[in-house]
Design a protein around this motif. Sequence first.
Motif, PDB file in Angstrom:
ATOM      1  N   VAL A   1       0.897  -1.120  -0.210  1.00 26.49           N
ATOM      2  CA  VAL A   1      -0.053   0.169  -0.006  1.00 26.49           C
ATOM      3  C   VAL A   1       0.736   1.314  -0.107  1.00 26.49           C
ATOM      4  N   LYS A   2       0.663   2.065  -1.031  1.00 25.95           N
ATOM      5  CA  LYS A   2       1.653   3.129  -1.012  1.00 25.95           C
ATOM      6  C   LYS A   2       0.620   4.296  -1.555  1.00 25.95           C
ATOM      7  N   SER A   3       0.993   5.645  -1.198  1.00 25.99           N
ATOM      8  CA  SER A   3       0.047   6.838  -1.433  1.00 25.99           C
ATOM      9  C   SER A   3       0.791   7.460  -2.894  1.00 25.99           C
ATOM     10  N   VAL A   4      -0.293   8.052  -3.304  1.00 30.39           N
ATOM     11  CA  VAL A   4       0.026   9.042  -4.534  1.00 30.39           C
ATOM     12  C   VAL A   4       0.770  10.190  -4.200  1.00 30.39           C
ATOM     13  N   SER A   5       1.632  10.227  -4.905  1.00 30.10           N
ATOM     14  CA  SER A   5       2.486  11.752  -4.776  1.00 30.10           C
ATOM     15  C   SER A   5       1.869  12.816  -4.695  1.00 30.10           C
ATOM     16  N   PRO A   6       1.912  13.751  -3.629  1.00 24.88           N
ATOM     17  CA  PRO A   6       1.199  14.797  -3.427  1.00 24.88           C
ATOM     18  C   PRO A   6       1.077  16.020  -4.751  1.00 24.88           C
ATOM     19  N   ALA A   7       2.371  15.667  -5.325  1.00 27.50           N
ATOM     20  CA  ALA A   7       2.785  16.602  -6.751  1.00 27.50           C
ATOM     21  C   ALA A   7       1.718  16.145  -7.615  1.00 27.50           C
ATOM     22  N   LEU A   8       1.506  14.680  -7.784  1.00 26.31           N
ATOM     23  CA  LEU A   8       0.515  14.181  -8.828  1.00 26.31           C
ATOM     24  C   LEU A   8      -0.779  14.671  -8.559  1.00 26.31           C
TER      25      LEU A   8
END
Length: 501
Positions: free
Chosen positions: A424-431
């Motif tokens: 489980v990984k979070s989407v980058s804030p920049a994206l």
Amino acid sequence: MSIDLTLDRVRLLASHLPQFKRLTCHIAGTNGKGSVSSILSSILHSVFTVGRYNSPHLVSIYDCITINNKPISPATYAAARKEVEEANDRFDTKASSFELLTLTALLIFERAKLDVVVIEVGLGGRLDATNIIPDDAILVSALASVDLDHQAFLGSTVEAIAKEKAGIARKDKPFVMGVQKHAGVEQVVRSTVSDVGGDFISGQAVQTRPWDESIDGPESRTFSLSAEPFKKPPAQPISFNIPVYLSDILALFPLHGRHQLDNLGLALSVVSTILTHPSCRKAIAFHIRCEFTMDTIARGIASTSWPGRLSFHTIGPGAVSSHFQQITRPLHTLVDGAHNPASSAALGSYVSDLVSLATRSQAADSQTQAVIRLTYVLSLSDSPPKTPKETLTPLFDIKHPAGSSLQLNVAVLRFTPPEGMPWVKSVSPALLRDTICAVAPGVEVWCAGDDEDPRSGSLVRALAWAAGRGEGNDVQELVIVAGSLYLVADFYRLLGAGTTV
């Protein structure tokens, strides 16, 4: 480590542990299965001792295993987990973390000799670890709303996913299907249930009704997002027919959102099935079934609590948690685990309803134009083929009445990685920022650093930024924490006790 869907490991390990015999309501679905399990366990607890297993946990591992709607103690968990892990090591079954957790929950419930257990499927159904529960223990299987999610594991179409989820059906046992928005789901589910010799049942809809003060008590007629002290919207008056009763059950339902009415309908359809289906009547003694009355069911509905799903909280000065000292004024927050396009659409629809309700209330009290400020605090899991655009777009389709003004702000950040789930990984804030700028041009966006550790305080800073948007004389304001249950869990860990306002 990745997800390897198979029942071989968990079946082998279960064979070396005490046999699970508790009567079980088994709940699958893409959206709503957790809510259904919470509502159902609350109703059943009016008569039975009840265990409930949900995944993932919210704040700690203990809150995903409850007995009589209370999280188990660390000591109870540790003792059962030790027994499961020792068996896993002794027989080299190489069970996954979810399989170990599932068997820990089943062992706890069996040792407690509970009357009924409500089990939420983790992923899919047919090959989910919870599907090792013996046929004799299954009381009812149920299916909440099916939609696209986890396509890499469950199939690329809603129909394929529905077939996997209906794989929890059992021979000669009732299978209750809730409201579905995709037309192709019912045929697939009917066929799957029929193939195993199960009994397919269509769930009944809950009816909304006008507030009746003789039944529901005094009605609060005013609502404002900026009220001090803040008052959340009132419970929903509902009615539902169960054939064993001469009149409809009338109750107040505390969970918010139109989609929760569908979840309540499924939970009550399961209760109706327990009271009327031949296999259930055989499993539960007549004198115990007689303890279910319209009043006990109504009280069970009214006492339902499901934190993190359209839950209201107020943070800032006076809040219990010291983490929010940076927030210099009261900030009303709506917390929801919407994490895919369907659940985001449900959240967006509910926010539109709140905006309309707040606008109407202000129009009745004054002649000033209603100004509504919404600030989203968002984080998403990286889960292809689901895209950030698909999940985020419904959140910005907010309807507001003519003559009102709507201001939108957004903060984006990462969530804390859940323990034992490295995939489980979070989407980058920049994206996320770039996606929001594309789907909602002109929206002001606060963005945490892509490499910033979420445990360093980014959520508190995002909430402080939301508070810094300014109050305004006639501005009604709501901060919405959403996009992932893992972000919601971060919020509750900051909140501390996590008690709903």
